[in-house]
Design a protein around this motif. Sequence first.
Motif: not given
Length: 162
Positions: A110-116
């Motif tokens: 989520l922090r990296a911008g790639c949450a499911p």
Amino acid sequence: MTATLRIGVVEIFKSEYLRTPNATDIASLLRVAESRGFPGMLGSLDSMHWQLDKCPTAYHSIYTGHVEKPTIILKTVASYNLWIWHAFFGMRGSHNDINVLDQSNLFDELRAGCAPPAYFIINGRQYDMGYYLADGIYPKWATIVQTIREPNGRKKAHFARM
């Protein structure tokens, strides 16, 4: 001591339970959650102290916290059918849920911008990331929905009961 225990738990359970959900898993989690009245819910998040009955005396002080017995902490995300798809295991002693959450990798994606991806609509508003149900000690983040401790009214009582 904890590293060996952690390695053992992971080896035994990793293929079925301790794995990140894939796109099919996410779709299934979201579909079932919506059918149960929780659109967008990815699972329930919580931590517990696991008492170490066989902790060597030499380690008692570093594994003992507010529980007053040697413990390690297990934080999990579990689905409606008790599939534990995220586990952070092994912090010792006295930590609360926030400390444990800060050390775990649950929100790294989520922090990296790639949450499911989790697209759903509540009250006419569209959301694009899922959330976790948790108790009141967790931070008030968009991805964490806390239970209602003392619900007043039919809707809030129903939410807390579910």
